[in-house]
Design an enzyme around this catalytic site. Structure first.
Site, PDB file in Angstrom:
ATOM      1  N   GLU A   1      25.051  30.739 -12.200  1.00  0.00           N
ATOM      2  CA  GLU A   1      26.525  30.909 -11.151  1.00  0.00           C
ATOM      3  C   GLU A   1      27.737  31.685 -11.707  1.00  0.00           C
ATOM      4  OE1 GLU A   1      26.729  30.009  -8.031  1.00  0.00           O
ATOM      5  OE2 GLU A   1      24.208  29.032  -7.624  1.00  0.00           O
TER       6      GLU A   1
ATOM      7  N   ASN B   1      35.309  24.880 -16.941  1.00  0.00           N
ATOM      8  CA  ASN B   1      36.791  23.999 -16.270  1.00  0.00           C
ATOM      9  C   ASN B   1      35.651  23.363 -14.602  1.00  0.00           C
ATOM     10  OD1 ASN B   1      34.620  25.944 -14.591  1.00  0.00           O
ATOM     11  ND2 ASN B   1      35.685  26.196 -13.037  1.00  0.00           N
TER      12      ASN B   1
ATOM     13  N   CYS C   1      36.075  29.715 -10.311  1.00  0.00           N
ATOM     14  CA  CYS C   1      35.619  30.118  -9.531  1.00  0.00           C
ATOM     15  C   CYS C   1      35.885  31.066  -8.364  1.00  0.00           C
ATOM     16  CB  CYS C   1      34.041  30.024 -10.053  1.00  0.00           C
ATOM     17  SG  CYS C   1      32.864  28.993  -8.739  1.00  0.00           S
TER      18      CYS C   1
HETATM   19  P1  NAP Z   1      31.506  31.303 -20.657  1.00  0.00           P
HETATM   20  O1  NAP Z   1      33.169  31.691 -21.515  1.00  0.00           O
HETATM   21  O2  NAP Z   1      30.883  32.421 -20.350  1.00  0.00           O
HETATM   22  O3  NAP Z   1      30.847  29.804 -21.256  1.00  0.00           O
HETATM   23  C1  NAP Z   1      29.618  29.747 -20.568  1.00  0.00           C
HETATM   24  C2  NAP Z   1      29.540  28.692 -21.256  1.00  0.00           C
HETATM   25  O4  NAP Z   1      28.093  29.615 -21.446  1.00  0.00           O
HETATM   26  C3  NAP Z   1      29.838  27.512 -21.827  1.00  0.00           C
HETATM   27  O5  NAP Z   1      29.070  27.012 -22.654  1.00  0.00           O
HETATM   28  C4  NAP Z   1      29.784  28.329 -23.028  1.00  0.00           C
HETATM   29  O6  NAP Z   1      29.655  27.762 -24.901  1.00  0.00           O
HETATM   30  C5  NAP Z   1      27.927  28.996 -23.128  1.00  0.00           C
HETATM   31  N1  NAP Z   1      27.585  30.569 -24.268  1.00  0.00           N
HETATM   32  C6  NAP Z   1      28.733  31.811 -24.251  1.00  0.00           C
HETATM   33  N2  NAP Z   1      28.306  32.443 -24.504  1.00  0.00           N
HETATM   34  C7  NAP Z   1      26.422  32.255 -24.790  1.00  0.00           C
HETATM   35  C8  NAP Z   1      25.157  32.821 -25.367  1.00  0.00           C
HETATM   36  N3  NAP Z   1      25.449  33.475 -26.009  1.00  0.00           N
HETATM   37  N4  NAP Z   1      23.742  31.921 -25.233  1.00  0.00           N
HETATM   38  C9  NAP Z   1      24.746  30.851 -24.308  1.00  0.00           C
HETATM   39  N5  NAP Z   1      25.119  29.836 -24.210  1.00  0.00           N
HETATM   40  C10 NAP Z   1      26.624  31.434 -24.102  1.00  0.00           C
HETATM   41  O7  NAP Z   1      32.563  31.100 -19.367  1.00  0.00           O
HETATM   42  P2  NAP Z   1      33.605  30.172 -19.388  1.00  0.00           P
HETATM   43  O8  NAP Z   1      34.911  30.056 -19.898  1.00  0.00           O
HETATM   44  O9  NAP Z   1      33.539  28.383 -19.606  1.00  0.00           O
HETATM   45  O10 NAP Z   1      33.836  29.940 -17.808  1.00  0.00           O
HETATM   46  C11 NAP Z   1      35.217  30.559 -16.960  1.00  0.00           C
HETATM   47  C12 NAP Z   1      33.762  31.262 -15.967  1.00  0.00           C
HETATM   48  O11 NAP Z   1      32.747  30.627 -15.255  1.00  0.00           O
HETATM   49  C13 NAP Z   1      34.063  32.056 -14.816  1.00  0.00           C
HETATM   50  O12 NAP Z   1      33.966  33.759 -15.173  1.00  0.00           O
HETATM   51  C14 NAP Z   1      34.715  31.084 -13.869  1.00  0.00           C
HETATM   52  O13 NAP Z   1      34.383  32.458 -12.477  1.00  0.00           O
HETATM   53  C15 NAP Z   1      32.993  31.267 -13.971  1.00  0.00           C
HETATM   54  N6  NAP Z   1      32.404  30.153 -13.414  1.00  0.00           N
HETATM   55  C16 NAP Z   1      31.388  29.951 -12.552  1.00  0.00           C
HETATM   56  C17 NAP Z   1      31.188  29.108 -11.318  1.00  0.00           C
HETATM   57  C18 NAP Z   1      30.403  29.099 -10.289  1.00  0.00           C
HETATM   58  O14 NAP Z   1      29.592  28.200  -9.902  1.00  0.00           O
HETATM   59  N7  NAP Z   1      30.075  30.118  -9.811  1.00  0.00           N
HETATM   60  C19 NAP Z   1      31.663  27.294 -11.769  1.00  0.00           C
HETATM   61  C20 NAP Z   1      33.016  28.179 -12.061  1.00  0.00           C
HETATM   62  C21 NAP Z   1      32.950  28.696 -12.590  1.00  0.00           C
HETATM   63  P3  NAP Z   1      31.277  28.059 -26.053  1.00  0.00           P
HETATM   64  O15 NAP Z   1      31.992  27.437 -24.789  1.00  0.00           O
HETATM   65  O16 NAP Z   1      30.380  27.175 -26.985  1.00  0.00           O
HETATM   66  O17 NAP Z   1      31.535  29.166 -25.598  1.00  0.00           O
END
Ligand code: NAP
Length: 486
Positions: free
Chosen positions: A260, A164, A294
């Site tokens: 995070e 995002n 988030c």
């Molecule tokens: P996600 O599906 O968890 O993916 C995040 C990252 O993790 C991507 O680069 C993904 O790669 C990678 N990943 C997936 N499986 C992995 C594994 N087994 N080992 C290592 N890395 C792996 O999250 P998203 O859909 O991109 O983002 C949305 C989420 O992020 C929401 O829950 C949001 O609340 C949270 N978020 C939190 C913050 C904060 O600062 N608290 C800020 C922004 C977003 P791939 O894309 O290749 O699967």
């Protein structure tokens, strides 16, 4: 370097491994589809495990001489990176818009914020310093022991970012890691990796030493565990969903980890709140970028007495939100993919089936959901607890501040909370009682300004970000004791 596909104009982007732009030996690429153009906008490399190994080896080798550079010299590289980003700001913002569907103004704002963050990180690192301590502060200790405490790099930092904020949430890991003297392996979200590549093209043009950063593209499910479990990764900085974060924390045994994660930020609205300020903040907080943030407001806990008035104001504003294409600067844009839209729709359907009142919305065209407002949401509905990451906002009516705090704290998440009241004593009381990383009084939840600490508690994270704290978490203390008059 761009490898042009012969069949059509769609570009195939190389990975940046050991300081070289190259196609992966896997000879496999991943097609990146725009969530709103509904067409493939580029292909990225599916990097192999042996290429990951080579990148980590190169990072280890480059890190030693990088760490020996003066802070000022490292800062000059980073400032050049910021300059290069500035030159290509519009192009990177267009990539962000095309790839993750953020409207152009927000995308451009993200790139500008990144440029500012890199320059601020340089300044912050230049102004941080160690400390010294004498041994006589402890019983039996002696003034003759002088401890010099410095901060030293950890080694190779693995930076994993979400879709995002594909530029800003990557750079907010990479910049402090580099300033602290580390090398970096950067794994962008697959949907977001073209924007990440463009950001690293700017870093490459800034002339960084070869190998100090490698960009490994590929599905997290395929190379993620391999990266996370690698013994030569010395620290992991991750932003993404709670599900992936929990998985990472099981895999990364003994590797320092900053997480995070997701949130379910409540807006607690007291009887004495200024309802105009409250409604404006809730609307912006809940619906910007279709709620794919988030720190979006993900539930409203409103005092019964003012609930009708607040809901009426929110309804008018929700119905005035612009819906459509990011090129038209719409607030409500198509969600990242159909799966995400199905998930949000499922939460709306569940709430309506269990008796929630539909105030407005609940219309859908593929992955474009109309902004939806649900009233009279109760605790038996999934939408009361689950992070939707979409344009739907549940209103939960409460009879007291205590009940609001109780429901706020029942959530497994603890990122931020907003409190709307004109009574500062009440605001501070609620702020003290809610179990979150940050409380916003009379404002919407948000990350930043980036010089503030940023953290989530419970299932929302582990460790603290923000520029200063990121530099701390990407370095460690090293103590040298001078034994005087030995
Ligand atoms: P996600 O599906 O968890 O993916 C995040 C990252 O993790 C991507 O680069 C993904 O790669 C990678 N990943 C997936 N499986 C992995 C594994 N087994 N080992 C290592 N890395 C792996 O999250 P998203 O859909 O991109 O983002 C949305 C989420 O992020 C929401 O829950 C949001 O609340 C949270 N978020 C939190 C913050 C904060 O600062 N608290 C800020 C922004 C977003 P791939 O894309 O290749 O699967």
């Amino acid at each position: 370097m761009i490898l042009d596909s012969i069949k059509n104009e769609v570009k195939t982007y190389p990975a940046y491994l050991t300081g070289e732009w190259q196609a992966s030996n896997s000879q496999e690429t991943i097609a990146i589809k725009s969530p709103w153009k509904h067409e493939v906008i580029g292909n990225v490399q599916a990097v192999t495990q042996s290429e990951v190994d080579e990148s980590i080896e190169a990072a280890k080798a480059a890190q030693h001489s990088w760490a020996k550079l003066s802070l000022g010299d490292r800062g000059q590289y980073l400032n050049r990176w910021a300059d290069e980003l500035e030159k290509t700001k519009d192009d990177i913002a267009t990539s962000v818009m095309n790839e993750v569907g953020k409207n152009f103004n927000s995308a451009e704002g993200e790139v500008q914020r990144t440029i500012d963050l890199i320059r601020y990180t340089v300044q912050e690192a230049l102004h941080m310093h160690g400390e010294s301590v004498r041994g006589d502060g402890f019983p039996g200790g002696s003034k003759d022991k002088l401890g010099i405490i410095e901060r030293v790099p950890l080694g190779v930092v693995l930076a994993i970012s979400p879709f995002n904020y594909p530029v800003n949430l990557a750079a907010s890991k990479i910049a402090p890691a580099l300033m602290a003297g580390n090398a970096v392996i950067f794994k962008p979200a697959t949907q977001g990796s073209i924007s990440g590549i463009k950001m690293i093209q700017a870093l490459d043009r800034a002339g960084f030493p070869k190998g100090i950063l490698s960009l490994v593209t590929g599905h997290g499910s395929e190379i993620g565990d391999y990266l996370t479990e690698n013994p030569d990764i010395n620290m992991i900085s991750f932003t993404g969903s709670t599900k992936t974060g929990e998985h990472l924390s099981q895999k990364s045994i003994m590797t320092p980890l900053v997480l995070e994660l997701g949130g379910k930020d409540p807006a607690i609205v007291c009887e004495d709140a200024d309802l105009n300020i409250t409604a404006n903040n809730i609307i912006k907080g809940a619906y910007s970028y279709s709620g794919q943030r988030c720190t979006a407001v993900k539930r409203v806990l409103v005092a019964d007495k003012v609930a009708d008035k607040l809901v009426a104001r929110l309804k008018t504003q929700v119905e005035n939100l612009s819906v459509g294409s990011p090129v038209n600067d719409s607030t409500i844009v198509p969600l990242i993919d159909d799966k995400a839209a199905n998930f949000v729709q499922g939460l709306i359907d569940d709430a309506l089936a269990k008796g929630a009142t539909l105030v407005t919305g609940n219309k859908r065209d593929g992955n474009l959901l109309q902004p939806t407002l649900l009233d009279n949401v109760t605790e038996d509905m999934d939408i009361a607890w689950v992070e939707p990451f979409g344009p739907v906002l549940p209103i939960i009516r409460v009879h007291s501040v205590d009940q609001a705090v109780e429901i706020a704290n029942k959530s497994r998440f603890g990122l931020q909370a907003s409190v709307f009241t004109q009574d500062i004593d009440k605001a501070l009381e609620i702020a003290g009682a809610v179990e979150v990383g940050t409380v916003q009084v009379n404002g919407r939840p948000q990350r930043g300004p980036d010089n503030f600490p940023f953290l989530g508690v419970k299932a929302s994270g582990m460790g603290t970000q923000g520029v200063h704290n990121s530099i701390l978490s990407m370095s460690r203390e090293k103590l040298t004791v001078i034994n005087l008059k030995p």
